[in-house]
Design an enzyme around this catalytic site. Structure first.
Site, PDB file in Angstrom:
ATOM      1  N   SER A   1       2.702 -37.244  28.998  1.00 44.93           N
ATOM      2  CA  SER A   1       3.660 -38.286  28.637  1.00 44.93           C
ATOM      3  C   SER A   1       2.931 -39.580  28.249  1.00 44.93           C
ATOM      4  CB  SER A   1       4.634 -38.508  29.790  1.00 44.93           C
ATOM      5  OG  SER A   1       5.737 -39.281  29.379  1.00 44.93           O
TER       6      SER A   1
ATOM      7  N   ASP B   1      12.775 -31.527  24.823  1.00 45.15           N
ATOM      8  CA  ASP B   1      12.389 -32.755  25.513  1.00 45.15           C
ATOM      9  C   ASP B   1      13.356 -33.874  25.144  1.00 45.15           C
ATOM     10  OD1 ASP B   1      11.097 -35.097  26.470  1.00 45.15           O
ATOM     11  OD2 ASP B   1       9.146 -34.129  26.298  1.00 45.15           O
TER      12      ASP B   1
ATOM     13  N   HIS C   1      10.770 -32.226  29.338  1.00 42.97           N
ATOM     14  CA  HIS C   1       9.690 -33.117  29.739  1.00 42.97           C
ATOM     15  C   HIS C   1       9.181 -32.679  31.116  1.00 42.97           C
ATOM     16  CE1 HIS C   1       7.780 -36.864  28.516  1.00 42.97           C
ATOM     17  NE2 HIS C   1       7.830 -37.325  29.760  1.00 42.97           N
TER      18      HIS C   1
END
Length: 399
Positions: free
Chosen positions: A257, A332, A365
Site C-alpha cells: 500500500s 481493491d 486490499h
C-alpha cells in the site's frame, strides 16, 4: 415445537458469515463510509474462506444436533447457510486462480524461458506446491521456528518510528540477500509487524535477511520525511546488514500500500540527495523492487502550493529503473487497480528492465496478512522473481 420457531444463535452466526461473504464477493466502492465498512467486513473471509466454511458447518451441525432445524424459519436459515457456502466456494476458486495468474505475469514480464535462467541452487529451493497444511489449519500463525526476529533496532533518532525488525534464519548463515520492507497505512497509521509477515518469514527461512521498518507518519511528518526514513533504513541495511549475515550487494525494496509507494519511489531515486538529507553519500540503490497493492498516485496536496511536487512514482521514471514486480487485486476498493495498471504500463514504456505486473482475481486490499491460497502464491512469485534477478545479477558480475 412451533412452526415458526427460530434458533436465534444459529441465525446470528449464519447472518454474520453471509454478510461478510457478500462483501468479499462484491465489495462496495462507494459511498463513504460504507466502502470502508465493506472492506473491513469482507477482508478476513476473502483470504480465509475455508475457515468461514468451517464455521457454517459447525453451526449447522450443532443446530441439527440440538434439534433446532424443525421449523420453516429454521430451514430458511439453513438455506441461507447453503447460499453462503456457495459464495465461499466462489471465493476459494478465485484464490486458487492467483497462482496461474502470477505464473503468466512472470512469463510476460521475464520471458517464457525465465525458469531456465535461474541458478540451479536457487531453483531447487523454490516451492512446487502451496503449503496446504499451513493455509487450512493455521493461517494466523505466521512465525516460524527456524526464523528469529530481532525487534526494535534503532536506525534513527525519531523514537519508535525509527525502529526496525530484522528477520534471519536461526542458523545465522552468511551472505544472505536483503529485503527492506515498508508497511502500509496511508501514511497515517501502520507498523512494521503487521502486513507482509508470511513473506518476511518465508524469505528469512530461505537464508534472506529481511528488514521491516517503521517510519514517521502524518500529521507529524510529510512526504520528504517518509521517503528519507525508508532510504535511511536501506542505508542502515547496507551498513549494518553484514553483522546479521547479510550480503547487501543484493537488496530488494518492498512494501504494501503506502509502503509500495515508498518502495517504488526509493527504487526510482537511488542516491538522490534531496531524498536523503544528512546521509547524501549513502548508497540507497536497490537491486529490484516489489510492491503489493501499492499506491502510485501523488501524495496529499499541500495547502497553498503553486504546483504539485513530484511525489508520484510516475514522476521519477527513467530507463535505469531496476526490475519491478507489482501485484494488485482487481477488487481493491482502497487503492483502485487502475493506478497500478497505469503505473506499470508507463514504467514498461520507459524502463530497460523487466516489469512484472499481476492482477489477482477477487483480491481486495491487504491480502498479505495471513497464510492464504492467494498470498502464498504471491510469496512464491516474489521468491521466483528475486531468484531470477539474483541469477542474472550473479552472471553479470561474472561470479
Amino acid at each position: 415445537m412451533p412452526f415458526g420457531y427460530l434458533p436465534y444463535g444459529y441465525l446470528v452466526s449464519v447472518a454474520i458469515v453471509a454478510v461478510c461473504t457478500a462483501f468479499a464477493l462484491a465489495p462496495l466502492r462507494r459511498p463513504r463510509p460504507w466502502d470502508a465498512v465493506s472492506f473491513r467486513l469482507g477482508l478476513v473471509i476473502n483470504e480465509m474462506p475455508v475457515f468461514a466454511l468451517y464455521c457454517l458447518l459447525a453451526s449447522t451441525g450443532l443446530a441439527w444436533a440440538q434439534g433446532d432445524l424443525r421449523s420453516a424459519a429454521a430451514w430458511t436459515v439453513a438455506a441461507l447457510a447453503g447460499l453462503a457456502a456457495v459464495g465461499l466456494a466462489v471465493i476459494v476458486r478465485r484464490g486458487t486462480r492467483a497462482r496461474r495468474v502470477l505464473e503468466r505475469a512472470l512469463d510476460d514480464g521475464l520471458g517464457a524461458d525465465w525458469r531456465s535462467a535461474i541458478r540451479e541452487d536457487l531453483a531447487a529451493g523454490l516451492r512446487r506446491r502451496p503449503p496446504y497444511a499451513r493455509i487450512l489449519l493455521r493461517p494466523f500463525l505466521v512465525r516460524r521456528r527456524d526464523v528469529e526476529r530481532i525487534a526494535d533496532i534503532a536506525y534513527g533518532d525519531a523514537g519508535k518510528r525509527h525502529r526496525l525488525d530484522v528477520y534471519r534464519h536461526r542458523s545465522r548463515p552468511a551472505g544472505g540477500p536483503v529485503l527492506v520492507y515498508a508497511h502500509g497505512g496511508g501514511y497515517f497509521s501502520g507498523r512494521k509487524d503487521r502486513e507482509g509477515r508470511p513473506l518476511l518469514y518465508r524469505l528469512a527461512s530461505r537464508g534472506w535477511v529481511c528488514v521491516s521498518a517503521n517510519y514517521r507518519l502524518r500529521p507529524h511528518a510529510g512526504f520528504d520525511e517518509h521517503v528519507a526514513d525508508f532510504k535511511k533504513a536501506i542505508a542502515w541495511a547496507r551498513e549494518h546488514g553484514p553483522g546479521y549475515g547479510a550480503d547487501p550487494s543484493v537488496l530488494v525494496a518492498a512494501g504494501s500500500s503506502a509502503g509500495g509507494h515508498l518502495a517504488a519511489i526509493a527504487a526510482l531515486t537511488p542516491g538522490e540527495a534531496a531524498f536523503q538529507p544528512g546521509f547524501e553519500d549513502a548508497d540507497t540503490s536497490v537491486t529490484a523492487a516489489v510492491s503489493l497493492y501499492g499506491y502510485y498516485g501523488r501524495y496529499y496536496a499541500r495547502p497553498g502550493a503553486a504546483a504539485d511536487p513530484p511525489t508520484s512514482p510516475a514522476d521519477h521514471l527513467h530507463t535505469g529503473a531496476p526490475p519491478f514486480l507489482a501485484v494488485h487485486g482487481d477488487r481493491d476498493t482502497v487503492v483502485p487497480v487502475e493506478g497500478a495498471r497505469g503505473f506499470t504500463a508507463a514504467l514498461r514504456g520507459i524502463s530497460a528492465e523487466p516489469v512484472v505486473y499481476a492482477e489477482l482475481p477477487g483480491a481486495q486490499h491487504a491480502f498479505d496478512i495471513v497464510h492464504s491460497l492467494r498470498f502464498e502464491a504471491v510469496v512464491d512469485a516474489v521468491e521466483a522473481f528475486t531468484a531470477w534477478v539474483r541469477s542474472r545479477d550473479r552472471t553479470e558480475r561474472g561470479s
